[in-house]
Motif scaffolding. Structure first.
Motif, PDB file in Angstrom:
ATOM      1  N   GLN A  18       0.831  -1.209   0.000  1.00  0.00           N
ATOM      2  CA  GLN A  18       0.000   0.000   0.000  1.00  0.00           C
ATOM      3  C   GLN A  18       0.864   1.257   0.000  1.00  0.00           C
ATOM      4  OE1 GLN A  18      -2.365  -0.960   3.455  1.00  0.00           O
ATOM      5  NE2 GLN A  18      -4.023  -1.822   2.215  1.00  0.00           N
ATOM      6  N   GLN A  19       2.017   1.195   0.642  1.00  0.00           N
ATOM      7  CA  GLN A  19       2.939   2.333   0.695  1.00  0.00           C
ATOM      8  C   GLN A  19       3.349   2.779  -0.700  1.00  0.00           C
ATOM      9  OE1 GLN A  19       6.418   1.818   3.302  1.00  0.00           O
ATOM     10  NE2 GLN A  19       7.680   2.826   1.759  1.00  0.00           N
ATOM     11  N   ILE A  20       3.479   1.818  -1.632  1.00  0.00           N
ATOM     12  CA  ILE A  20       3.880   2.182  -2.995  1.00  0.00           C
ATOM     13  C   ILE A  20       2.686   2.207  -3.956  1.00  0.00           C
ATOM     14  CG2 ILE A  20       6.300   1.553  -2.751  1.00  0.00           C
ATOM     15  CD1 ILE A  20       5.667  -1.115  -4.170  1.00  0.00           C
ATOM     16  N   GLY A  21       1.474   2.289  -3.370  1.00  0.00           N
ATOM     17  CA  GLY A  21       0.292   2.581  -4.167  1.00  0.00           C
ATOM     18  C   GLY A  21      -0.591   1.434  -4.589  1.00  0.00           C
ATOM     19  N   TYR A  22      -0.209   0.193  -4.292  1.00  0.00           N
ATOM     20  CA  TYR A  22      -1.042  -0.937  -4.682  1.00  0.00           C
ATOM     21  C   TYR A  22      -2.169  -1.140  -3.671  1.00  0.00           C
ATOM     22  CZ  TYR A  22       2.674  -2.279  -7.960  1.00  0.00           C
ATOM     23  OH  TYR A  22       3.587  -2.301  -8.984  1.00  0.00           O
ATOM     24  N   SER A  23      -3.271  -1.710  -4.149  1.00  0.00           N
ATOM     25  CA  SER A  23      -4.400  -2.065  -3.281  1.00  0.00           C
ATOM     26  C   SER A  23      -4.733  -3.538  -3.516  1.00  0.00           C
ATOM     27  CB  SER A  23      -5.619  -1.202  -3.608  1.00  0.00           C
ATOM     28  OG  SER A  23      -5.310   0.164  -3.416  1.00  0.00           O
ATOM     29  N   PRO A  24      -3.869  -4.425  -3.042  1.00  0.00           N
ATOM     30  CA  PRO A  24      -4.064  -5.849  -3.346  1.00  0.00           C
ATOM     31  C   PRO A  24      -5.163  -6.492  -2.513  1.00  0.00           C
ATOM     32  CG  PRO A  24      -2.226  -5.599  -1.863  1.00  0.00           C
ATOM     33  CD  PRO A  24      -2.688  -4.207  -2.198  1.00  0.00           C
ATOM     34  N   PHE A 175      11.987  -2.303  -3.796  1.00  0.00           N
ATOM     35  CA  PHE A 175      12.629  -2.105  -5.103  1.00  0.00           C
ATOM     36  C   PHE A 175      12.427  -3.331  -5.977  1.00  0.00           C
ATOM     37  CE2 PHE A 175      16.230  -2.849  -7.917  1.00  0.00           C
ATOM     38  CZ  PHE A 175      16.132  -1.738  -8.727  1.00  0.00           C
ATOM     39  N   GLU A 176      12.781  -4.500  -5.446  1.00  0.00           N
ATOM     40  CA  GLU A 176      12.672  -5.748  -6.218  1.00  0.00           C
ATOM     41  C   GLU A 176      11.227  -6.077  -6.551  1.00  0.00           C
ATOM     42  OE1 GLU A 176      14.465  -5.207  -3.541  1.00  0.00           O
ATOM     43  OE2 GLU A 176      16.493  -6.002  -3.815  1.00  0.00           O
ATOM     44  N   THR A 177      10.321  -5.812  -5.616  1.00  0.00           N
ATOM     45  CA  THR A 177       8.901  -6.089  -5.846  1.00  0.00           C
ATOM     46  C   THR A 177       8.354  -5.220  -6.972  1.00  0.00           C
ATOM     47  OG1 THR A 177       8.561  -6.782  -3.553  1.00  0.00           O
ATOM     48  CG2 THR A 177       6.615  -6.043  -4.762  1.00  0.00           C
ATOM     49  N   GLY A 178       8.683  -3.938  -6.952  1.00  0.00           N
ATOM     50  CA  GLY A 178       8.226  -3.043  -8.024  1.00  0.00           C
ATOM     51  C   GLY A 178       8.758  -3.456  -9.382  1.00  0.00           C
ATOM     52  N   GLN A 179      10.037  -3.862  -9.419  1.00  0.00           N
ATOM     53  CA  GLN A 179      10.632  -4.319 -10.672  1.00  0.00           C
ATOM     54  C   GLN A 179       9.927  -5.572 -11.193  1.00  0.00           C
ATOM     55  OE1 GLN A 179      13.671  -2.937 -12.348  1.00  0.00           O
ATOM     56  NE2 GLN A 179      12.835  -1.240 -11.172  1.00  0.00           N
ATOM     57  N   LEU A 180       9.686  -6.508 -10.292  1.00  0.00           N
ATOM     58  CA  LEU A 180       9.071  -7.780 -10.682  1.00  0.00           C
ATOM     59  C   LEU A 180       7.637  -7.571 -11.170  1.00  0.00           C
ATOM     60  CD1 LEU A 180      10.168 -10.661 -10.713  1.00  0.00           C
ATOM     61  CD2 LEU A 180       9.287 -10.964  -8.395  1.00  0.00           C
ATOM     62  N   LEU A 181       6.859  -6.783 -10.440  1.00  0.00           N
ATOM     63  CA  LEU A 181       5.478  -6.520 -10.865  1.00  0.00           C
ATOM     64  C   LEU A 181       5.455  -5.773 -12.198  1.00  0.00           C
ATOM     65  CD1 LEU A 181       3.800  -5.640  -7.449  1.00  0.00           C
ATOM     66  CD2 LEU A 181       3.388  -7.673  -8.860  1.00  0.00           C
ATOM     67  N   SER A 182       6.415  -4.909 -12.422  1.00  0.00           N
ATOM     68  CA  SER A 182       6.474  -4.175 -13.694  1.00  0.00           C
ATOM     69  C   SER A 182       6.680  -5.117 -14.870  1.00  0.00           C
ATOM     70  CB  SER A 182       7.588  -3.123 -13.656  1.00  0.00           C
ATOM     71  OG  SER A 182       7.280  -2.113 -12.721  1.00  0.00           O
ATOM     72  N   THR A 183       7.477  -6.179 -14.670  1.00  0.00           N
ATOM     73  CA  THR A 183       7.704  -7.126 -15.767  1.00  0.00           C
ATOM     74  C   THR A 183       6.440  -7.916 -16.098  1.00  0.00           C
ATOM     75  OG1 THR A 183       8.463  -8.980 -14.388  1.00  0.00           O
ATOM     76  CG2 THR A 183      10.137  -7.402 -15.124  1.00  0.00           C
ATOM     77  N   PHE A 184       5.468  -7.895 -15.185  1.00  0.00           N
ATOM     78  CA  PHE A 184       4.178  -8.546 -15.435  1.00  0.00           C
ATOM     79  C   PHE A 184       3.124  -7.528 -15.870  1.00  0.00           C
ATOM     80  CE2 PHE A 184       6.219 -12.037 -13.427  1.00  0.00           C
ATOM     81  CZ  PHE A 184       5.495 -13.176 -13.718  1.00  0.00           C
ATOM     82  N   GLY A 185       3.562  -6.337 -16.263  1.00  0.00           N
ATOM     83  CA  GLY A 185       2.631  -5.319 -16.740  1.00  0.00           C
ATOM     84  C   GLY A 185       1.857  -4.636 -15.640  1.00  0.00           C
ATOM     85  N   CYS A 186       2.387  -4.647 -14.415  1.00  0.00           N
ATOM     86  CA  CYS A 186       1.697  -4.046 -13.286  1.00  0.00           C
ATOM     87  C   CYS A 186       2.673  -3.143 -12.509  1.00  0.00           C
ATOM     88  CB  CYS A 186       1.126  -5.140 -12.396  1.00  0.00           C
ATOM     89  SG  CYS A 186       0.025  -4.554 -11.094  1.00  0.00           S
ATOM     90  N   PRO A 187       3.122  -2.054 -13.148  1.00  0.00           N
ATOM     91  CA  PRO A 187       4.073  -1.164 -12.467  1.00  0.00           C
ATOM     92  C   PRO A 187       3.387  -0.443 -11.295  1.00  0.00           C
ATOM     93  CG  PRO A 187       3.304  -0.140 -14.483  1.00  0.00           C
ATOM     94  CD  PRO A 187       2.739  -1.547 -14.466  1.00  0.00           C
ATOM     95  N   PRO A 188       4.171   0.178 -10.412  1.00  0.00           N
ATOM     96  CA  PRO A 188       3.574   0.915  -9.310  1.00  0.00           C
ATOM     97  C   PRO A 188       2.504   1.876  -9.827  1.00  0.00           C
ATOM     98  CG  PRO A 188       5.925   0.742  -8.985  1.00  0.00           C
ATOM     99  CD  PRO A 188       5.633   0.190 -10.347  1.00  0.00           C
ATOM    100  N   PRO A 189       1.331   1.902  -9.167  1.00  0.00           N
ATOM    101  CA  PRO A 189       0.186   2.653  -9.690  1.00  0.00           C
ATOM    102  C   PRO A 189       0.434   4.118 -10.002  1.00  0.00           C
ATOM    103  CG  PRO A 189      -0.525   1.162  -7.976  1.00  0.00           C
ATOM    104  CD  PRO A 189       0.973   1.102  -7.993  1.00  0.00           C
ATOM    105  N   LEU A 191       2.728   5.396 -11.472  1.00  0.00           N
ATOM    106  CA  LEU A 191       3.335   5.541 -12.791  1.00  0.00           C
ATOM    107  C   LEU A 191       2.322   5.457 -13.918  1.00  0.00           C
ATOM    108  CD1 LEU A 191       6.576   3.409 -12.281  1.00  0.00           C
ATOM    109  CD2 LEU A 191       6.365   5.898 -12.342  1.00  0.00           C
ATOM    110  N   HIS A 192       1.131   4.909 -13.611  1.00  0.00           N
ATOM    111  CA  HIS A 192       0.104   4.846 -14.662  1.00  0.00           C
ATOM    112  C   HIS A 192      -1.268   5.266 -14.171  1.00  0.00           C
ATOM    113  CE1 HIS A 192      -1.591   1.003 -13.197  1.00  0.00           C
ATOM    114  NE2 HIS A 192      -0.346   0.685 -12.917  1.00  0.00           N
ATOM    115  N   GLY A 193      -1.351   5.722 -12.918  1.00  0.00           N
ATOM    116  CA  GLY A 193      -2.578   6.342 -12.434  1.00  0.00           C
ATOM    117  C   GLY A 193      -3.668   5.417 -11.965  1.00  0.00           C
ATOM    118  N   SER A 194      -3.418   4.091 -11.900  1.00  0.00           N
ATOM    119  CA  SER A 194      -4.439   3.168 -11.372  1.00  0.00           C
ATOM    120  C   SER A 194      -3.753   1.960 -10.785  1.00  0.00           C
ATOM    121  CB  SER A 194      -5.407   2.746 -12.470  1.00  0.00           C
ATOM    122  OG  SER A 194      -4.725   2.001 -13.450  1.00  0.00           O
ATOM    123  N   SER A 195      -4.511   1.156 -10.004  1.00  0.00           N
ATOM    124  CA  SER A 195      -3.875  -0.002  -9.374  1.00  0.00           C
ATOM    125  C   SER A 195      -4.262  -1.293 -10.006  1.00  0.00           C
ATOM    126  CB  SER A 195      -4.209  -0.071  -7.888  1.00  0.00           C
ATOM    127  OG  SER A 195      -5.574  -0.011  -7.661  1.00  0.00           O
TER     128      SER A 195
END
Length: 195
Positions: A18-24, A175-189, A191-195
């Protein structure tokens, strides 16, 4: 939009995402966390994170699944969560007055595609006396923490140095989590305005 599922009941991992914007969506998984004979701590963390992700993917097949596992080790010996006070006391005595290693593995899976990464940090803890260990256990904080301490809580009072990822020691290297999620097309919200 893909649903992001955190395969963990850990409030710390949820708060870090949540700190980096995700709402899982948080989903709990039950896997056997018994170490394999001769298994190195880093390999154990990677195996368990991958198993957690796989278990959650069976429950949520359409979701993007993120799982993590943290193993604390000293002299190659892995410390998971303490079973009871004697277990916690033994861990804290072993960690006190020296450096130890914290391995946090992150695994991501979606639609049969899997990826993992590993964050390894070194932490130095000051020696603890019996009174401090008993009082720390009585606080309730060590009971569900790898290595029987929380760097983000009362345990911070015992940590003299850290080399590596603070969030990784907490249980989810951002850092590693953001990189990994980005490779799956889910960058920190942000950066694209949604989660």
């Amino acid at each position: 939009m893909t649903t992001l599922c955190l395969a963990s009941a850990s409030p710390r991992r949820l708060a870090l995402l949540q700190q980096i914007g995700y709402s899982p969506l948080s989903v709990s998984t039950a896997i056997d966390e018994t170490p394999l004979p001769g298994e190195e701590p880093a390999a154990q963390a990677l195996r368990l994170a991958t198993a957690k992700a796989g278990a959650a993917a069976r429950e949520q097949p359409a979701a993007l699944i993120l799982a993590a596992d943290t193993i604390v080790s000293v002299d190659g010996k892995a410390f998971g969560k303490p079973r009871d006070f004697p277990s916690a006391k033994g861990m804290l005595e072993a960690l006190g007055g020296r450096w130890h290693t914290v391995h946090t593995a992150v695994a991501v899976t979606r639609s049969g595609r899997n990826a993992q990464c590993l964050s390894t940090s070194r932490v130095q803890m000051r020696p603890l006396d019996a009174r401090e260990i008993a009082a720390y256990w009585a606080s309730g904080e060590p009971a569900d923490k790898a290595g029987a301490y929380a760097i983000q809580g009362l345990g911070a009072l015992f940590i003299t140095a850290l080399e590596g990822s603070y969030s990784g020691v907490m249980g989810l290297p951002l850092f590693e989590t953001g990189q990994l999620l980005s490779t799956f097309g889910c960058p920190p919200p942000f950066l694209h305005g949604s989660s």
